[in-house]
Design a protein around this motif. Structure first.
Motif, PDB file in Angstrom:
ATOM      1  N   TRP A  11       1.131  -1.072  -0.048  1.00 39.70           N
ATOM      2  CA  TRP A  11       0.044   0.265  -0.017  1.00 39.70           C
ATOM      3  C   TRP A  11       1.233   1.102  -0.065  1.00 39.70           C
ATOM      4  CZ3 TRP A  11      -2.184  -3.891   3.445  1.00 39.70           C
ATOM      5  CH2 TRP A  11      -3.330  -4.425   2.469  1.00 39.70           C
ATOM      6  N   GLY A  12       1.762   1.147  -0.924  1.00 35.96           N
ATOM      7  CA  GLY A  12       3.092   2.549  -0.774  1.00 35.96           C
ATOM      8  C   GLY A  12       3.749   2.460   0.140  1.00 35.96           C
ATOM      9  N   ASP A  13       4.865   3.247   0.312  1.00 38.03           N
ATOM     10  CA  ASP A  13       5.421   3.268   1.481  1.00 38.03           C
ATOM     11  C   ASP A  13       6.699   2.474   1.110  1.00 38.03           C
ATOM     12  OD1 ASP A  13       4.478   6.180   1.802  1.00 38.03           O
ATOM     13  OD2 ASP A  13       3.350   4.922   3.308  1.00 38.03           O
ATOM     14  N   LYS A  16      10.726   2.740  -2.504  1.00 37.23           N
ATOM     15  CA  LYS A  16      10.772   3.211  -3.609  1.00 37.23           C
ATOM     16  C   LYS A  16      11.749   3.368  -3.822  1.00 37.23           C
ATOM     17  CE  LYS A  16       6.091   3.484  -3.821  1.00 37.23           C
ATOM     18  NZ  LYS A  16       5.525   3.200  -3.118  1.00 37.23           N
ATOM     19  N   ASN A  38       0.951  13.215  -3.524  1.00 40.75           N
ATOM     20  CA  ASN A  38       0.510  12.445  -2.501  1.00 40.75           C
ATOM     21  C   ASN A  38       1.925  11.287  -2.474  1.00 40.75           C
ATOM     22  OD1 ASN A  38       0.478  11.513  -5.438  1.00 40.75           O
ATOM     23  ND2 ASN A  38      -2.106   9.732  -5.028  1.00 40.75           N
ATOM     24  N   ALA A  39       2.797  11.019  -3.306  1.00 44.09           N
ATOM     25  CA  ALA A  39       4.239  10.044  -2.971  1.00 44.09           C
ATOM     26  C   ALA A  39       4.819  10.726  -2.663  1.00 44.09           C
ATOM     27  CB  ALA A  39       4.290   9.766  -4.517  1.00 44.09           C
ATOM     28  N   HIS A  41       8.579   9.703  -1.142  1.00 40.35           N
ATOM     29  CA  HIS A  41       9.488   9.093  -1.557  1.00 40.35           C
ATOM     30  C   HIS A  41      10.776   9.766  -1.066  1.00 40.35           C
ATOM     31  CE1 HIS A  41       7.433   7.320  -5.457  1.00 40.35           C
ATOM     32  NE2 HIS A  41       7.142   7.263  -4.301  1.00 40.35           N
ATOM     33  N   GLY A 126      -9.975   9.335   3.588  1.00 41.82           N
ATOM     34  CA  GLY A 126      -8.306   9.040   3.601  1.00 41.82           C
ATOM     35  C   GLY A 126      -7.520   9.825   2.763  1.00 41.82           C
ATOM     36  N   THR A 127      -7.888  10.024   1.998  1.00 44.11           N
ATOM     37  CA  THR A 127      -6.499  10.805   0.729  1.00 44.11           C
ATOM     38  C   THR A 127      -5.923  11.643   1.635  1.00 44.11           C
ATOM     39  OG1 THR A 127      -7.578  13.010   0.242  1.00 44.11           O
ATOM     40  CG2 THR A 127      -9.038  10.245  -0.472  1.00 44.11           C
ATOM     41  N   THR A 128      -5.083  11.932   0.568  1.00 45.14           N
ATOM     42  CA  THR A 128      -4.030  13.112   0.564  1.00 45.14           C
ATOM     43  C   THR A 128      -4.459  14.195   1.416  1.00 45.14           C
ATOM     44  OG1 THR A 128      -2.372  12.994  -1.391  1.00 45.14           O
ATOM     45  CG2 THR A 128      -1.818  11.478   0.885  1.00 45.14           C
ATOM     46  N   GLY A 133      -7.098  12.437  -6.734  1.00 46.78           N
ATOM     47  CA  GLY A 133      -8.641  12.242  -7.040  1.00 46.78           C
ATOM     48  C   GLY A 133      -9.204  13.466  -8.103  1.00 46.78           C
ATOM     49  N   ALA A 222       4.812   4.848  -8.283  1.00 49.49           N
ATOM     50  CA  ALA A 222       4.633   5.805  -6.701  1.00 49.49           C
ATOM     51  C   ALA A 222       3.411   5.167  -6.245  1.00 49.49           C
ATOM     52  CB  ALA A 222       4.529   6.836  -6.955  1.00 49.49           C
ATOM     53  N   GLN A 223       3.298   5.525  -5.445  1.00 52.19           N
ATOM     54  CA  GLN A 223       1.921   4.283  -4.786  1.00 52.19           C
ATOM     55  C   GLN A 223       1.764   3.016  -5.069  1.00 52.19           C
ATOM     56  OE1 GLN A 223       0.933   7.265  -7.206  1.00 52.19           O
ATOM     57  NE2 GLN A 223       1.436   8.431  -4.572  1.00 52.19           N
ATOM     58  N   VAL A 272      -1.162   3.551   4.891  1.00 52.39           N
ATOM     59  CA  VAL A 272      -2.053   5.118   5.666  1.00 52.39           C
ATOM     60  C   VAL A 272      -3.157   4.995   4.420  1.00 52.39           C
ATOM     61  CG1 VAL A 272      -0.882   7.105   5.814  1.00 52.39           C
ATOM     62  CG2 VAL A 272      -0.061   5.730   4.313  1.00 52.39           C
ATOM     63  N   ALA A 274      -7.575   4.479   4.750  1.00 50.33           N
ATOM     64  CA  ALA A 274      -8.738   4.432   5.429  1.00 50.33           C
ATOM     65  C   ALA A 274      -8.275   2.890   4.734  1.00 50.33           C
ATOM     66  CB  ALA A 274      -9.737   4.201   5.282  1.00 50.33           C
TER      67      ALA A 274
HETATM   68  P1  IMO Z   1       4.066   6.853  -1.875  1.00 50.46           P
HETATM   69  O1  IMO Z   1       4.916   6.745  -3.585  1.00 50.46           O
HETATM   70  C1  IMO Z   1       1.292   5.738   1.220  1.00 50.46           C
HETATM   71  C2  IMO Z   1      -2.919   6.787  -0.234  1.00 50.46           C
HETATM   72  C3  IMO Z   1      -3.830   7.278   0.610  1.00 50.46           C
HETATM   73  C4  IMO Z   1      -4.939   7.354   0.713  1.00 50.46           C
HETATM   74  C5  IMO Z   1      -5.593   6.752  -1.047  1.00 50.46           C
HETATM   75  C6  IMO Z   1      -6.108   7.587  -2.037  1.00 50.46           C
HETATM   76  O2  IMO Z   1       5.313   7.477  -1.011  1.00 50.46           O
HETATM   77  O3  IMO Z   1       4.053   5.271  -1.562  1.00 50.46           O
HETATM   78  P2  IMO Z   1      -4.907  10.103  -3.172  1.00 50.46           P
HETATM   79  O4  IMO Z   1      -4.355  11.543  -2.170  1.00 50.46           O
HETATM   80  O5  IMO Z   1      -4.079   9.659  -3.761  1.00 50.46           O
HETATM   81  O6  IMO Z   1      -6.405  10.162  -3.384  1.00 50.46           O
HETATM   82  O7  IMO Z   1      -4.702   8.997  -1.695  1.00 50.46           O
HETATM   83  O8  IMO Z   1      -3.931   6.433  -0.815  1.00 50.46           O
HETATM   84  N1  IMO Z   1      -1.941   7.505  -1.195  1.00 50.46           N
HETATM   85  C7  IMO Z   1      -0.412   6.448  -0.331  1.00 50.46           C
HETATM   86  N2  IMO Z   1      -0.321   5.893   0.756  1.00 50.46           N
HETATM   87  N3  IMO Z   1       1.618   6.161  -0.420  1.00 50.46           N
HETATM   88  C8  IMO Z   1       1.532   6.802  -1.279  1.00 50.46           C
HETATM   89  O9  IMO Z   1       2.754   7.010  -1.710  1.00 50.46           O
HETATM   90  C9  IMO Z   1       0.041   7.322  -1.518  1.00 50.46           C
HETATM   91  N4  IMO Z   1      -0.084   8.049  -2.195  1.00 50.46           N
HETATM   92  C10 IMO Z   1      -1.474   7.954  -2.073  1.00 50.46           C
HETATM   93  O10 IMO Z   1      -3.585   7.514   1.304  1.00 50.46           O
HETATM   94  O11 IMO Z   1      -5.191   6.118   1.379  1.00 50.46           O
END
Ligand code: IMO
Ligand code: GDP
Ligand code: MG
Length: 423
Positions: A11-13, A16, A38-39, A41, A126-128, A133, A222-223, A272, A274
């Protein structure tokens, strides 16, 4: 020719940024292909920490061309701030280019992101709140504004006025928000356009020519897979396609030109925002992992939810991305625990499965099936080769490879770019 893609498998982080920075050393160009600011890094180089949100994580490598592809959504104020921050730290950004086709995040996107989240109430994603979006929605709805429009005053003014007619109605009448002033938005953004004009280019031809000339091209994801609009835990996802296929549409590269795909994962899982998380440890163990791994968001500072590594997810990620290698991080972190649980399958209605379901209702019925491993409490942060890792770490890593069916090529044992074992 070598084209490599780096994507997140959870789910990211996953870390990368650290690997992009490392792999950029032997790449000619580095290209971001999806998402926006939203990313977050993180790169730690020679004790200095860099947090990049839009600019490719290859930028710290001198002389490498860094490209923001058409699939990225660009908040111009954030981009300018990031350029300045890098320049202040002595990093040259003249090698940065932004696709003229990339969409621009406008103030109404950020405002709508916030208002929509508020109205979702208990169902919020729980968007950033960075406007991601709503910006992608406008792109698919065909009312978006692109970088080529931002730097063309006449076109830009028309598009903002046209957009604000409906956006202000929605902001005011649907959400009860404060409408935006067109002149103010226009003058603010035209200034950004003037400042960014020198960076905007038809980058697709540069990417294509690099591939034709057998250069090494690195695509920065990203993401992650489980935040993917199609393959993630919908609707708790982001609004783009961060999977490897996103390179084709987000950078304009045909699938035959992709050679290698690295899937980055943590030795545990974090999330991070919901949404479902089958191996989540919403308890003391989760708190311990968060503190050991310092799991706080790079973008929003939110504490990350933590849990065990889920190989049902990684196997699925291997399939949808076509992973050719795994790059695992935080092996140092997880080894500090005396006992580690590894999810190797799910149990649903008494049956074991290694398929990740599409329906969130079905996912909620899945119970993780765990195997238990002993930790390796010794410090591995200076280990340079796989053979020198403690036996317990080797056992854990080999079991991951065995179940996922993809070889581990990179092992992270700390935050610094040098704290990587190349297998
Ligand atoms: P990196 O590149 C972790 C999560 C947000 C939320 C969902 C939708 O650092 O891995 P958004 O703002 O994109 O509409 O939010 O996506 N989210 C991330 N979680 N790492 C990220 O990026 C994220 N980019 C978006 O927390 O749950
Ligand atoms: P990204 O979004 O995938 O680039 O990852 P983030 O930068 O958001 O989060 C990864 C976090 O883990 C950052 O704080 C990194 O400095 C840190 N990190 C990355 N790899 C390792 C590792 O192998 N060990 C430790 N202890 N920290 C790591
Ligand atoms: Mg991040």
């Amino acid at each position: 020719m070598a084209t490599r893609v780096v994507v997140g498998t959870q789910w990211g982080d996953e870390g990368k940024g650290k690997y992009i920075d490392m792999l950029a050393k032997d790449s000619d160009i580095v290209v971001r292909f999806s998402g926006g600011n939203n990313a977050g890094h993180t790169i730690v180089a020679n004790g200095v920490k860099y947090a990049l949100h839009l600019i490719p994580s290859g930028i710290l490598n001198e002389g490498k061309t860094c490209i923001i592809g058409n699939g990225v959504v660009v908040d111009p104020a954030v981009l300018l701030k990031e350029i300045k921050e890098l320049n202040d730290k002595g990093i040259d950004t003249s090698r940065l280019l932004v696709s003229d086709r990339a969409h621009v995040i406008m103030p109404y996107h950020r405002l709508l992101d916030e208002l929509q989240e508020k109205f979702r109430g208990d169902n919020s994603i729980g968007t950033t709140k960075r406007g991601i979006g709503p910006c992608y929605s406008d792109k698919t709805e065909r009312s978006g504004i692109r970088m080529c429009d931002l730097i063309d005053e006449e076109v830009f003014v028309d598009k903002v006025k046209e957009n604000l007619k409906t956006k202000n109605l929605i902001i005011e009448k649907v959400y009860g928000g404060q409408k935006l002033d067109a002149d103010q938005v226009i003058s603010e953004y035209l200034e950004y356009g003037r400042k960014l004009k020198g960076y905007v280019a038809d980058v697709n031809s540069i990417i294509f020519e690099s591939i034709e000339q057998d250069k090494n091209v690195l695509f920065e994801g990203a993401q992650a897979t489980f935040l993917d609009l199609d393959f993630g835990t919908y609707p708790y996802v982001t609004s783009s396609n961060p999977v490897a296929g996103g390179v084709c549409t987000g950078a304009g590269v045909g699938p035959v030109f992709i050679n290698e795909v690295y899937g980055v994962l943590k030795a545990y899982t974090s999330r991070v925002g919901a949404g479902p998380f089958p191996t989540e440890q919403d308890n003391e163990m989760g708190d311990t992992i968060r503190e050991l791994g310092w799991e706080y968001g790079t973008t929003t500072g939110r504490p990350r939810r933590c849990g065990w590594l889920d190989l049902v997810m990684i196997k699925y990620a291997a399939r949808v991305n076509g992973l050719t290698a795994l790059a695992i991080n935080h092996v140092d972190t997880i080894g500090k625990l005396p006992k580690i649980m590894l999810c190797v399958a799910y149990k649903k209605n008494g049956q074991e499965t290694r398929n990740f379901p599409s329906s969130l209702k079905e996912l909620a019925q899945c119970e993780p099936v765990y195997e238990e491993f002993d930790g390796w409490e010794e410090d591995i942060s200076k280990v340079k080769s796989f053979n020198d890792l403690p036996d317990n770490a080797k056992k854990y890593l080999r079991r991951i490879e065995e179940i996922v069916g993809v070889k581990i090529k990179l092992i992270g044992v700390g935050k610094e770019r040098e704290q990587t074992i190349i297998v």
